[in-house]
Design an enzyme around this catalytic site. Structure first.
Site, PDB file in Angstrom:
ATOM      1  CG  HIS A 135      -5.772  -2.658   6.020  1.00  0.00           C
ATOM      2  ND1 HIS A 135      -5.349  -3.285   7.653  1.00  0.00           N
ATOM      3  CD2 HIS A 135      -4.895  -1.682   6.116  1.00  0.00           C
ATOM      4  CE1 HIS A 135      -4.468  -2.399   7.877  1.00  0.00           C
ATOM      5  NE2 HIS A 135      -4.021  -1.590   6.996  1.00  0.00           N
ATOM      6  CG  HIS A 206      -5.292   2.271   9.464  1.00  0.00           C
ATOM      7  ND1 HIS A 206      -4.051   3.453   9.362  1.00  0.00           N
ATOM      8  CD2 HIS A 206      -5.008   1.321   8.877  1.00  0.00           C
ATOM      9  CE1 HIS A 206      -3.275   2.549   8.941  1.00  0.00           C
ATOM     10  NE2 HIS A 206      -3.526   1.395   8.470  1.00  0.00           N
ATOM     11  CD  GLU A 343      -2.438  -0.024  11.716  1.00  0.00           C
ATOM     12  OE1 GLU A 343      -2.985  -1.067  11.075  1.00  0.00           O
ATOM     13  OE2 GLU A 343      -1.697   0.485  11.188  1.00  0.00           O
TER      14      GLU A 343
HETATM   15  C1  GLA Z   1      -1.057  -0.913   7.795  1.00  0.00           C
HETATM   16  C2  GLA Z   1      -0.101  -1.543   7.068  1.00  0.00           C
HETATM   17  C3  GLA Z   1       0.743  -0.773   6.247  1.00  0.00           C
HETATM   18  C4  GLA Z   1       0.180   0.012   5.390  1.00  0.00           C
HETATM   19  C5  GLA Z   1      -0.947   0.692   6.029  1.00  0.00           C
HETATM   20  C6  GLA Z   1      -1.739   1.386   5.005  1.00  0.00           C
HETATM   21  O1  GLA Z   1      -0.859   0.051   8.739  1.00  0.00           O
HETATM   22  O2  GLA Z   1       0.738  -2.432   8.129  1.00  0.00           O
HETATM   23  O3  GLA Z   1       1.893  -1.669   5.631  1.00  0.00           O
HETATM   24  O4  GLA Z   1      -0.536  -0.893   4.394  1.00  0.00           O
HETATM   25  O5  GLA Z   1      -1.709  -0.114   6.831  1.00  0.00           O
HETATM   26  O6  GLA Z   1      -0.921   1.963   4.202  1.00  0.00           O
END
Ligand code: GLA
Length: 378
Positions: A135, A206, A343
């Protein structure tokens, strides 16, 4: 003659009134409220911008991480609720690890072993998810903000310059994200970027949604439809194996609207690895680059419906499996599966999977991507 004069006067009057109303409308669209959201630990001032539309829908967005802090939409009886998880205070966003409502980049989702090779050069990134890079840091940055409201609705433009080498990625990347709240109850997100060196890029938002209202229980009774016949199965580190697997006959089949919790605890290898749903769906979008209705979520109690359209080829559906009693807005506590994320993005670990749609942005190229979250009731 008299009749003609009356008609002319009437038409002129009508035109003037129409122009007056559209001026008022444009003005109403352009008045975006702004208030301080506090200073970051290193002393940067942040603000909270309130976008509203003619139906009373409100989106509060901070330039810290480009984060959607609240999103208030009506249920079928016209009662407004905030349908996204988040925090009341900046310091909680600074300390938080859940990416609530944020713009995520430079590379949204996972990069295996925090490494990739581009044009023969291997780049090493920070490991922040076991052995992976996850991320990036855009959600922890203060973005420049500008009111760019227009007839299309109140709009907030956020820009950020990610310096060459930030987080290990090559190229000065100039990123622009425009949030527009339309009178059709859509939160539209336009992403664009340019770079001065070849790089990789994957941007998403997100938001954690709960159509019953944030903090009001889990989302297991809410329904979901994803327009995808395949998904990307993962290994034990949640990295795609490279296979594009058919969803048919599995708990990953959301081609028709299905209650999220119906199969989530089934004895399925992929569900166990994700601790629930935490996977990328391969959207049935054959014309990548044009807006495609990717998913639809529905809460039968409130009547709220969310439709997600995107130009992106993938959709990470995540059921908040890691939420573990986080203290959120208004004294609410967020437990496991109290929200879902949809997402829109390119596939995880694409830089290490040449057969996936490419996430490479070449020097001089212009990156452009759009996602629309549209709310309605039924
Ligand atoms: C994304 C990832 C998850 C988690 C979230 C944040 O969706 O795929 O595994 O890390 O972000 O907590």
């Amino acid at each position: 003659m008299v009749k003609l004069r009356v008609t002319t006067t009437f038409i002129l009057g009508f035109l003037t009134a129409t122009i007056f109303v559209s001026v008022l409308q444009a003005e109403a669209n352009s008045k975006m409220q702004k208030q301080p959201f506090g200073k970051t630990e290193d002393g940067q001032q942040t603000d909270l911008y309130l976008l509203t539309n003619k139906n009373g829908v409100e989106a509060a967005i901070t330039n810290y991480g480009g984060t959607v802090v609240t999103l208030k939409v009506p249920d079928r009886n016209g009662k407004f609720d905030d349908v996204v998880l988040g925090y009341d205070k900046l310091e909680d966003y600074e300390a938080g690890k859940a990416y609530f409502g944020a713009i995520v980049g430079r590379y949204a989702n996972r990069i295996a072993h925090a490494k990739f090779t581009l044009d023969g050069i291997t780049y090493t990134l920070p490991k922040n998810d076991g052995d992976n890079h996850l991320h990036g840091v855009f959600n922890k940055r203060v973005w420049n903000a500008k009111d760019v409201s227009s007839g299309a609705g109140q709009a907030l433009e956020l820009t950020y310059l990610s310096k060459d080498g930030e987080d290990g990625f090559p190229g000065n990347l100039s990123v622009k994200v425009v949030y527009t709240l339309t009178n059709q109850n859509e939160l539209k997100i336009d992403y664009s970027a340019t770079t001065d060196k070849d790089t990789v890029l994957n941007l998403t938002n997100h938001c954690y949604f709960n159509l019953a209202g944030q903090g009001n229980g889990d989302i297991l009774q809410q329904q979901l439809m994803i327009r995808a016949d395949r998904f990307t199965p993962v290994d034990a580190n949640l990295i795609p194996t490279g296979e594009l697997r058919k969803v048919k006959g599995s708990p990953f089949d959301f081609t028709t609207s299905t209650v999220i919790g119906a199969r989530i605890d089934q004895d399925d290898e992929q569900l166990k690895l994700g601790k629930g749903y935490d996977h990328n769906w391969v959207l049935n979008n054959s014309t990548a680059g044009s807006l495609f209705v990717a998913a639809q979520a529905y809460d039968s109690h409130s009547g709220r419906q969310l439709e997600v359209s995107t130009t992106e080829p993938g959709l990470q559906f995540y059921t908040g499996n890691f939420l573990d009693g986080i203290h959120g807005k208004g004294g609410k506590v967020y437990n496991r599966r109290y929200a879902f994320c949809l997402e829109t993005q390119h596939f995880p670990d694409s830089p290490n999977h040449p057969q996936f749609p490419s996430t490479v942005l070449r020097r001089g190229q212009h990156f452009q991507s759009t996602t629309v979250y549209k709310f309605s009731t039924k």
